[in-house]
Design an enzyme around this catalytic site. Structure first.
Site, PDB file in Angstrom:
ATOM      1  N   ASN A   6       0.854  -1.189   0.000  1.00  0.00           N
ATOM      2  CA  ASN A   6       0.000   0.000   0.000  1.00  0.00           C
ATOM      3  C   ASN A   6       0.893   1.245   0.000  1.00  0.00           C
ATOM      4  O   ASN A   6       1.472   1.590   1.028  1.00  0.00           O
ATOM      5  CB  ASN A   6      -0.897  -0.032   1.247  1.00  0.00           C
ATOM      6  CG  ASN A   6      -1.757   1.212   1.356  1.00  0.00           C
ATOM      7  OD1 ASN A   6      -1.892   1.975   0.404  1.00  0.00           O
ATOM      8  ND2 ASN A   6      -2.346   1.418   2.529  1.00  0.00           N
ATOM      9  N   TRP A   7       0.993   1.872  -1.148  1.00  0.00           N
ATOM     10  CA  TRP A   7       1.893   3.033  -1.271  1.00  0.00           C
ATOM     11  C   TRP A   7       1.300   4.308  -0.683  1.00  0.00           C
ATOM     12  O   TRP A   7       1.965   5.328  -0.621  1.00  0.00           O
ATOM     13  CB  TRP A   7       2.250   3.254  -2.747  1.00  0.00           C
ATOM     14  CG  TRP A   7       3.415   2.408  -3.190  1.00  0.00           C
ATOM     15  CD1 TRP A   7       3.901   1.291  -2.571  1.00  0.00           C
ATOM     16  CD2 TRP A   7       4.247   2.629  -4.338  1.00  0.00           C
ATOM     17  NE1 TRP A   7       4.976   0.793  -3.261  1.00  0.00           N
ATOM     18  CE2 TRP A   7       5.215   1.598  -4.354  1.00  0.00           C
ATOM     19  CE3 TRP A   7       4.267   3.583  -5.357  1.00  0.00           C
ATOM     20  CZ2 TRP A   7       6.199   1.501  -5.349  1.00  0.00           C
ATOM     21  CZ3 TRP A   7       5.241   3.470  -6.347  1.00  0.00           C
ATOM     22  CH2 TRP A   7       6.197   2.454  -6.329  1.00  0.00           C
ATOM     23  N   LYS A   8       0.025   4.269  -0.323  1.00  0.00           N
ATOM     24  CA  LYS A   8      -0.641   5.460   0.240  1.00  0.00           C
ATOM     25  C   LYS A   8      -0.410   6.660  -0.677  1.00  0.00           C
ATOM     26  O   LYS A   8      -0.365   6.509  -1.892  1.00  0.00           O
ATOM     27  CB  LYS A   8      -0.162   5.712   1.670  1.00  0.00           C
ATOM     28  CG  LYS A   8      -0.247   4.458   2.531  1.00  0.00           C
ATOM     29  CD  LYS A   8      -0.070   4.701   3.977  1.00  0.00           C
ATOM     30  CE  LYS A   8      -0.122   3.357   4.705  1.00  0.00           C
ATOM     31  NZ  LYS A   8      -0.232   3.458   6.128  1.00  0.00           N
ATOM     32  N   HIS A  94      -9.816   1.298   4.825  1.00  0.00           N
ATOM     33  CA  HIS A  94      -8.529   1.536   5.491  1.00  0.00           C
ATOM     34  C   HIS A  94      -8.729   2.555   6.608  1.00  0.00           C
ATOM     35  O   HIS A  94      -9.487   3.509   6.460  1.00  0.00           O
ATOM     36  CB  HIS A  94      -7.495   2.056   4.473  1.00  0.00           C
ATOM     37  CG  HIS A  94      -6.109   2.026   5.035  1.00  0.00           C
ATOM     38  ND1 HIS A  94      -5.654   2.991   5.897  1.00  0.00           N
ATOM     39  CD2 HIS A  94      -5.095   1.134   4.897  1.00  0.00           C
ATOM     40  CE1 HIS A  94      -4.408   2.691   6.254  1.00  0.00           C
ATOM     41  NE2 HIS A  94      -4.053   1.572   5.658  1.00  0.00           N
ATOM     42  N   GLU A  96      -7.073   4.953   7.641  1.00  0.00           N
ATOM     43  CA  GLU A  96      -6.809   6.363   7.312  1.00  0.00           C
ATOM     44  C   GLU A  96      -8.021   6.978   6.622  1.00  0.00           C
ATOM     45  O   GLU A  96      -8.222   8.193   6.682  1.00  0.00           O
ATOM     46  CB  GLU A  96      -5.543   6.458   6.445  1.00  0.00           C
ATOM     47  CG  GLU A  96      -4.287   6.302   7.308  1.00  0.00           C
ATOM     48  CD  GLU A  96      -3.105   5.673   6.590  1.00  0.00           C
ATOM     49  OE1 GLU A  96      -3.089   5.624   5.356  1.00  0.00           O
ATOM     50  OE2 GLU A  96      -2.184   5.214   7.304  1.00  0.00           O
ATOM     51  N   GLU A 163      -5.977  -4.755  10.937  1.00  0.00           N
ATOM     52  CA  GLU A 163      -4.993  -3.690  11.121  1.00  0.00           C
ATOM     53  C   GLU A 163      -5.363  -2.872  12.358  1.00  0.00           C
ATOM     54  O   GLU A 163      -6.220  -1.988  12.281  1.00  0.00           O
ATOM     55  CB  GLU A 163      -5.023  -2.744   9.914  1.00  0.00           C
ATOM     56  CG  GLU A 163      -4.704  -3.401   8.610  1.00  0.00           C
ATOM     57  CD  GLU A 163      -4.114  -2.374   7.653  1.00  0.00           C
ATOM     58  OE1 GLU A 163      -2.937  -2.538   7.295  1.00  0.00           O
ATOM     59  OE2 GLU A 163      -4.808  -1.412   7.288  1.00  0.00           O
ATOM     60  N   GLY A 169       1.703   2.692  10.924  1.00  0.00           N
ATOM     61  CA  GLY A 169       2.670   3.781  10.814  1.00  0.00           C
ATOM     62  C   GLY A 169       3.345   4.175  12.117  1.00  0.00           C
ATOM     63  O   GLY A 169       4.040   5.188  12.188  1.00  0.00           O
ATOM     64  N   SER A 207       2.643  -1.548  10.582  1.00  0.00           N
ATOM     65  CA  SER A 207       4.071  -1.488  10.936  1.00  0.00           C
ATOM     66  C   SER A 207       4.844  -2.775  10.670  1.00  0.00           C
ATOM     67  O   SER A 207       5.792  -3.092  11.392  1.00  0.00           O
ATOM     68  CB  SER A 207       4.243  -1.079  12.403  1.00  0.00           C
ATOM     69  OG  SER A 207       3.816   0.246  12.589  1.00  0.00           O
ATOM     70  N   GLY A 228       2.547  -1.044   4.423  1.00  0.00           N
ATOM     71  CA  GLY A 228       2.507   0.351   3.997  1.00  0.00           C
ATOM     72  C   GLY A 228       3.921   0.873   3.779  1.00  0.00           C
ATOM     73  O   GLY A 228       4.559   0.601   2.757  1.00  0.00           O
ATOM     74  N   GLY A 229       4.435   1.598   4.762  1.00  0.00           N
ATOM     75  CA  GLY A 229       5.739   2.258   4.668  1.00  0.00           C
ATOM     76  C   GLY A 229       6.839   1.398   4.070  1.00  0.00           C
ATOM     77  O   GLY A 229       7.552   1.828   3.154  1.00  0.00           O
TER      78      GLY A 229
HETATM   79  P1  PGA Z   1       2.307   0.718   7.692  1.00  0.00           P
HETATM   80  O1  PGA Z   1       0.875   0.841   6.985  1.00  0.00           O
HETATM   81  O2  PGA Z   1       2.895  -0.590   7.261  1.00  0.00           O
HETATM   82  O3  PGA Z   1       3.054   1.904   7.220  1.00  0.00           O
HETATM   83  O4  PGA Z   1       2.042   0.738   9.176  1.00  0.00           O
HETATM   84  C1  PGA Z   1       0.023  -0.242   6.955  1.00  0.00           C
HETATM   85  C2  PGA Z   1      -1.197   0.072   6.151  1.00  0.00           C
HETATM   86  O5  PGA Z   1      -1.137   0.579   5.035  1.00  0.00           O
HETATM   87  O6  PGA Z   1      -2.263  -0.193   6.607  1.00  0.00           O
END
Ligand code: PGA
Length: 246
Positions: A6-8, A94, A96, A163, A169, A207, A228-229
């Site tokens: 997930n590149w956000k 998600h 976010e 999640e 994050g 994370s 994500g990250g």
């Molecule tokens: P993260 O994000 O790995 O940066 O914590 C996870 C996600 O996209 O839900």
């Protein structure tokens, strides 16, 4: 195992080249059967589709509109458009986006619109820190699952990503015994909401990194990771993949 990158809200056209080592990895016999789905921002979907067209990688989007028909919804993208551009997956709910107004009701509509277009849905569920402190995690997960799946009858195209919202994050992950319990609870909730969900795939997200992945993978019912990250850095991403299966 399935891995969702997930590149956000990250990435420019030049960053597409970072997929090269991942494409190379999937050509190795050992990794050939892994499912890897890249979910870049909408702006990179087309470029990424071309990049991965002769590879095993799959394309996904990070969200979609509730409405599967075209309409006057400035700034929005719907499941029909995602399908048209070549996405096979879409992340829905998600945290976010839950923070910015996605409700179980809108998430349910998004899932229905995605399924209508034959997209595979990655439904994100998870408790906030406050809910965890109040020890109502199970209740929260039950509500998110039941309301999210309301009036849905076919589940073959739905994956569930647990999640914890406090983990995304932050560098924090749940303790092994808490994670095991929550995954077990999710399984139970899924089965009690519909028998067809007996073999539903449950992923973990929050994370995930090359250091903690082995600990996460101790939980046998986790069949995938939403990253994500760490997915922005192909070296870290590959490291996670390798450590999760070795
Ligand atoms: P993260 O994000 O790995 O940066 O914590 C996870 C996600 O996209 O839900």
């Amino acid at each position: 195992m399935i891995y969702i990158a997930n590149w956000k809200m990250h990435g420019n056209p030049r960053d597409i080249a970072s997929l090269n080592p991942v494409i190379k990895l999937t050509k190795q016999k050992k990794y050939r059967n892994l499912k890897i789905v890249y979910c870049p921002p909408y702006t990179l979907l087309d470029l990424m589709k071309n990049k991965i067209k002769n590879s095993k990688l799959k394309l996904g989007a990070q969200n979609c509109h509730t409405n599967s028909d075209y309409g006057a919804f400035t700034g929005s993208i719907n499941s029909k458009m995602l399908k048209f551009i070549g996405a096979k997956f879409v992340i829905v709910g998600h945290s976010e986006n839950r923070n910015f107004g996605d409700s179980d009701f809108s998430i349910n509509k998004k899932i229905k619109s995605a399924l209508k277009e034959n997209l595979k849905v990655i439904l994100c569920i998870g408790e906030t820190l406050n809910e965890r402190r109040k020890k109502i995690t199970k209740k929260v997960l039950k509500k998110q699952i039941e309301n999210g799946l309301s009036k849905i009858k076919e589940f073959n195209n739905i994956l569930f990503a647990y999640e914890p919202r406090w983990s995304i994050g932050t560098g924090l992950i749940p303790k092994e015994k808490d994670l095991a319990k929550n995954i077990k609870d999710i399984k139970k909730i899924l089965i009690s909401s519909n028998k067809k969900l007996k073999n539903a795939k449950i992923l973990y997200g929050g994370s995930v990194n090359p250091i903690n992945v082995k600990e996460i993978m101790k939980i046998k019912d986790i069949k995938g990771l939403l990253i994500g990250g760490a997915s922005l850095n192909s070296k870290k991403f590959i490291d996670i993949i390798k450590k999760s299966i070795n």
